[in-house]
Enzyme design. Structure first.
Site, PDB file in Angstrom:
ATOM      1  N   HIS A  60      -9.360  -6.502   7.003  1.00  9.17           N
ATOM      2  CA  HIS A  60      -8.663  -6.271   8.265  1.00  9.17           C
ATOM      3  C   HIS A  60      -8.880  -7.410   9.262  1.00  9.17           C
ATOM      4  O   HIS A  60      -7.927  -7.917   9.858  1.00  9.17           O
ATOM      5  CB  HIS A  60      -9.122  -4.943   8.881  1.00  9.17           C
ATOM      6  CG  HIS A  60      -8.552  -3.755   8.186  1.00  9.17           C
ATOM      7  ND1 HIS A  60      -8.780  -2.454   8.606  1.00  9.17           N
ATOM      8  CD2 HIS A  60      -7.749  -3.648   7.087  1.00  9.17           C
ATOM      9  CE1 HIS A  60      -8.151  -1.618   7.803  1.00  9.17           C
ATOM     10  NE2 HIS A  60      -7.531  -2.315   6.869  1.00  9.17           N
ATOM     11  N   ALA A 109       0.829  -1.195   0.000  1.00  6.77           N
ATOM     12  CA  ALA A 109       0.000   0.000   0.000  1.00  6.77           C
ATOM     13  C   ALA A 109       0.867   1.249   0.000  1.00  6.77           C
ATOM     14  O   ALA A 109       1.987   1.253   0.519  1.00  6.77           O
ATOM     15  CB  ALA A 109      -0.930  -0.006   1.208  1.00  6.77           C
ATOM     16  N   ASP A 110       0.331   2.331  -0.541  1.00  5.84           N
ATOM     17  CA  ASP A 110       1.087   3.571  -0.642  1.00  5.84           C
ATOM     18  C   ASP A 110       1.405   4.138   0.738  1.00  5.84           C
ATOM     19  O   ASP A 110       2.461   4.749   0.939  1.00  5.84           O
ATOM     20  CB  ASP A 110       0.293   4.587  -1.463  1.00  5.84           C
ATOM     21  CG  ASP A 110       1.187   5.674  -2.035  1.00  5.84           C
ATOM     22  OD1 ASP A 110       2.279   5.351  -2.548  1.00  5.84           O
ATOM     23  OD2 ASP A 110       0.808   6.862  -1.944  1.00  5.84           O
ATOM     24  N   ILE A 111       0.506   3.929   1.707  1.00  6.20           N
ATOM     25  CA  ILE A 111       0.759   4.432   3.063  1.00  6.20           C
ATOM     26  C   ILE A 111       1.956   3.736   3.691  1.00  6.20           C
ATOM     27  O   ILE A 111       2.703   4.326   4.480  1.00  6.20           O
ATOM     28  CB  ILE A 111      -0.506   4.258   3.947  1.00  6.20           C
ATOM     29  CG1 ILE A 111      -0.309   4.906   5.314  1.00  6.20           C
ATOM     30  CG2 ILE A 111      -0.839   2.782   4.120  1.00  6.20           C
ATOM     31  CD1 ILE A 111      -0.173   6.402   5.266  1.00  6.20           C
ATOM     32  N   LYS A 113      -6.301   1.985  10.290  1.00  6.68           N
ATOM     33  CA  LYS A 113      -7.666   2.409  10.623  1.00  6.68           C
ATOM     34  C   LYS A 113      -8.559   2.276   9.382  1.00  6.68           C
ATOM     35  O   LYS A 113      -8.052   2.339   8.241  1.00  6.68           O
ATOM     36  CB  LYS A 113      -7.654   3.845  11.162  1.00  6.68           C
ATOM     37  CG  LYS A 113      -7.064   4.889  10.200  1.00  6.68           C
ATOM     38  CD  LYS A 113      -8.026   5.244   9.072  1.00  6.68           C
ATOM     39  CE  LYS A 113      -7.443   6.027   7.963  1.00  6.68           C
ATOM     40  NZ  LYS A 113      -8.349   6.137   6.800  1.00  6.68           N
ATOM     41  N   SER A 157       3.063  -9.089  -1.257  1.00  3.74           N
ATOM     42  CA  SER A 157       2.138  -8.329  -2.085  1.00  3.74           C
ATOM     43  C   SER A 157       1.735  -9.151  -3.294  1.00  3.74           C
ATOM     44  O   SER A 157       2.493 -10.021  -3.760  1.00  3.74           O
ATOM     45  CB  SER A 157       2.789  -7.013  -2.526  1.00  3.74           C
ATOM     46  OG  SER A 157       1.978  -6.335  -3.473  1.00  3.74           O
ATOM     47  N   TYR A 197       1.009 -13.741   1.379  1.00  3.78           N
ATOM     48  CA  TYR A 197       0.753 -13.323   2.754  1.00  3.78           C
ATOM     49  C   TYR A 197       1.024 -14.480   3.722  1.00  3.78           C
ATOM     50  O   TYR A 197       1.598 -14.285   4.802  1.00  3.78           O
ATOM     51  CB  TYR A 197      -0.697 -12.859   2.914  1.00  3.78           C
ATOM     52  CG  TYR A 197      -1.073 -11.628   2.106  1.00  3.78           C
ATOM     53  CD1 TYR A 197      -0.105 -10.792   1.557  1.00  3.78           C
ATOM     54  CD2 TYR A 197      -2.415 -11.315   1.880  1.00  3.78           C
ATOM     55  CE1 TYR A 197      -0.458  -9.673   0.824  1.00  3.78           C
ATOM     56  CE2 TYR A 197      -2.783 -10.196   1.147  1.00  3.78           C
ATOM     57  CZ  TYR A 197      -1.805  -9.383   0.616  1.00  3.78           C
ATOM     58  OH  TYR A 197      -2.163  -8.286  -0.109  1.00  3.78           O
ATOM     59  N   ARG A 249     -12.059   2.928  -1.883  1.00  5.90           N
ATOM     60  CA  ARG A 249     -12.918   3.765  -1.047  1.00  5.90           C
ATOM     61  C   ARG A 249     -14.284   4.006  -1.695  1.00  5.90           C
ATOM     62  O   ARG A 249     -15.221   4.431  -1.005  1.00  5.90           O
ATOM     63  CB  ARG A 249     -12.241   5.109  -0.785  1.00  5.90           C
ATOM     64  CG  ARG A 249     -10.953   5.022   0.024  1.00  5.90           C
ATOM     65  CD  ARG A 249     -10.319   6.393   0.162  1.00  5.90           C
ATOM     66  NE  ARG A 249      -9.101   6.362   0.958  1.00  5.90           N
ATOM     67  CZ  ARG A 249      -7.892   6.129   0.468  1.00  5.90           C
ATOM     68  NH1 ARG A 249      -7.742   5.893  -0.846  1.00  5.90           N
ATOM     69  NH2 ARG A 249      -6.837   6.125   1.251  1.00  5.90           N
TER      70      ARG A 249
END
Length: 509
Positions: A293, A226-228, A311, A250, A272, A374
């Site tokens: 999650h 992920a970019d975060i 989150k 990934s 994973y 999103r």
């Protein structure tokens, strides 16, 4: 340090006591003054000094004189244990010396150093007795006449020579990793006296893992490129004082390799599941889409890993409760990645508030990419879960748990694009929350108190010299290494999800 005595002296001095080198014992012939290492503790009295190096024999009986049964080349070093004692009237050879400095009394071609058994200030008075004369034997042991003792009737018994107990002589080295016991009787070291309050003085104690004692770092694995993770978490882990980047898994391995290029020792796993099987991965960061999650948090804990989950923690409160129950059963730590809670400026702002009457917070940005997760309800999309979770979190942090929730939303294709909510609290305070995917970049927090209006811009960003992401990673790592409570417990994350559920139910009805 090894012995620096002459070879023939070494061979005769230690006898059966020298089976191995004792930890913390110095074998040497000190000629200049010895600088002692002091470890002061808060509960020591002023005249106490904790000595972490070998002490010299400073009493007259320790000085060997010429005699038929005294070999000038024989070492007089004794093997015992470290001491903590301070100067006093009954220890004149330690009195009136500068703290930390003890000079050798005399050097006679042999070592004068030995380590004194651990005793506290009160028991030490009977340990160092001044003796008028000494009767010496050949070898490393010697007998010293004791003073006459009073009988029960008050009379004096004649003094009889007996083996000196000036030092307790260990018959074997103390076990590795535990403090030697200085008292001759059983029980806890120091008998609970001075020095017995510290863990290091307790038998069987092992140091806790952590950066202060050079313990190993937490090995981190990342599920998803992920970019975060690239922008925030990987640099934070690498910069932390108790973590290291170990692996990433990934579905796009080339992207993962590119992200791990700055971290030489990190590797890419095929899946994973393969990452969760890595023995050097202690904790897993999960930046996957919201709908995954719970699944991968549960699977990571089942593999014995701690979890830092992005989150929102889950899709709803029941999922969060299930994750918390699994964490308790597995004995693993799970924390929601709310980095803003670790921003020192934000913490100072919240702690400065008194008597809040009304709170208004907003978080929005423009999102038009239909391929973004999103924008998909099945993946946990929507403004409420994505940015509204921040607004609800800081509102609860300041005002507590709401008693009434009202909400309206603009929904497109099952995705809440904009949400507005009004919360009421037991004190009578109110809060207005606004979250949107349809506005320019907007972050704001206003708190109205009885005396002043407090405002903070960009309350949910990481803009601080002490990177809040790094502080969050270090806090989580500290909880792992030192078995400490989480700075952001799961109970708070569950409570936050419950308010988010109430807001969703309010605008859906």
């Amino acid at each position: 340090m090894g012995s620096r005595l002459p070879r023939d002296a070494r061979s005769r001095a230690f006898g059966p006591h020298r089976r191995t080198l004792l930890h913390g014992v110095v074998h040497r012939r000190p000629r200049p003054p010895v600088r002692l290492l002091a470890q002061p503790r808060t509960h020591l009295r002023r005249d106490h000094l904790r000595l972490g190096l070998a002490l010299l024999r400073l009493d007259p009986s320790a000085l060997r004189g010429p005699g038929p049964d005294c070999d000038g080349r024989r070492a007089q070093a004794r093997l015992a244990r470290r001491d903590e004692r301070g100067p006093g009237s009954r220890r004149p050879y330690v009195c009136r010396r500068r703290a930390g400095d003890v000079s050798p009394v005399r050097d006679r071609c042999s070592a004068q150093a030995e380590v004194v058994p651990a005793r506290d200030h009160w028991r030490g008075r009977r340990g160092v007795a001044r003796r008028a004369g000494a009767r010496r034997l050949s070898g490393a042991r010697q007998s010293v006449p004791r003073r006459g003792r009073r009988s029960a009737r008050g009379g004096a018994e004649p003094s009889t020579p007996r083996r000196a107990r000036f030092l307790s002589q260990p018959r074997r080295p103390p076990g590795l990793g535990r403090t030697a016991r200085g008292h001759t009787r059983g029980g806890a070291p120091h008998g609970g006296g001075d020095g017995g309050g510290d863990k290091v003085d307790r038998e069987g104690w092992r140091p806790a893992q952590g950066r202060d004692i050079g313990a190993r770092r937490v090995g981190w694995g990342v599920l998803g490129a992920a970019d975060i993770a690239r922008k925030a978490l990987l640099p934070a882990i690498a910069a932390s004082n108790n973590g290291r980047v170990v692996a990433m898994a990934s579905r796009a391995p080339e992207r993962a390799r590119e992200m791990l290029a700055p971290y030489a020792d990190a590797r890419v796993c095929d899946s994973y599941e393969a990452l969760l099987e890595q023995n050097d991965v202690d904790a897993v960061y999960i930046p996957l889409v919201n709908s995954l999650h719970k699944e991968w948090t549960l699977r990571a804990m089942a593999a014995g890993k701690h979890v830092l989950c992005e989150k929102p923690l889950a899709m709803n409160a029941p999922e969060a409760e299930e994750m918390a129950s699994a964490a308790e059963a597995a004995g693993k730590l799970v924390m929601e990645s709310f980095m803003y809670r670790f921003n020192p400026d934000t913490r100072a702002f919240v702690e400065s508030l008194r008597d809040a009457l009304h709170l208004q917070t907003s978080f929005g940005f423009r999102l038009s990419d239909s391929a973004n997760y999103r924008m998909h309800a099945a993946l946990g999309g929507g403004a409420l879960l994505d940015v509204g979770c921040y607004a609800v979190s800081i509102t609860r942090w300041i005002l507590g748990e709401p008693v009434e929730v009202l909400a309206r939303a603009h929904v497109e294709h099952g995705v809440d694009m904009t949400v507005s909510s009004l919360l009421t609290f037991p004190t009578g305070a109110t809060a207005s929350i606004w979250a949107s995917f349809e506005s320019p970049e907007e972050q704001d927090l206003t708190v109205v108190t009885r005396d002043i209006v407090h405002r903070r811009e960009q309350p949910f960003t990481a803009g601080h010299p002490d990177d809040p992401y790094r502080l969050m990673v270090e806090s989580f790592g500290e909880s792992i290494l030192r078995d400490r409570p989480l700075a952001l417990p799961l109970s708070d994350s569950i409570a936050n999800m419950r308010v988010l559920d109430r807001i969703r139910d309010a605008f859906s009805s």
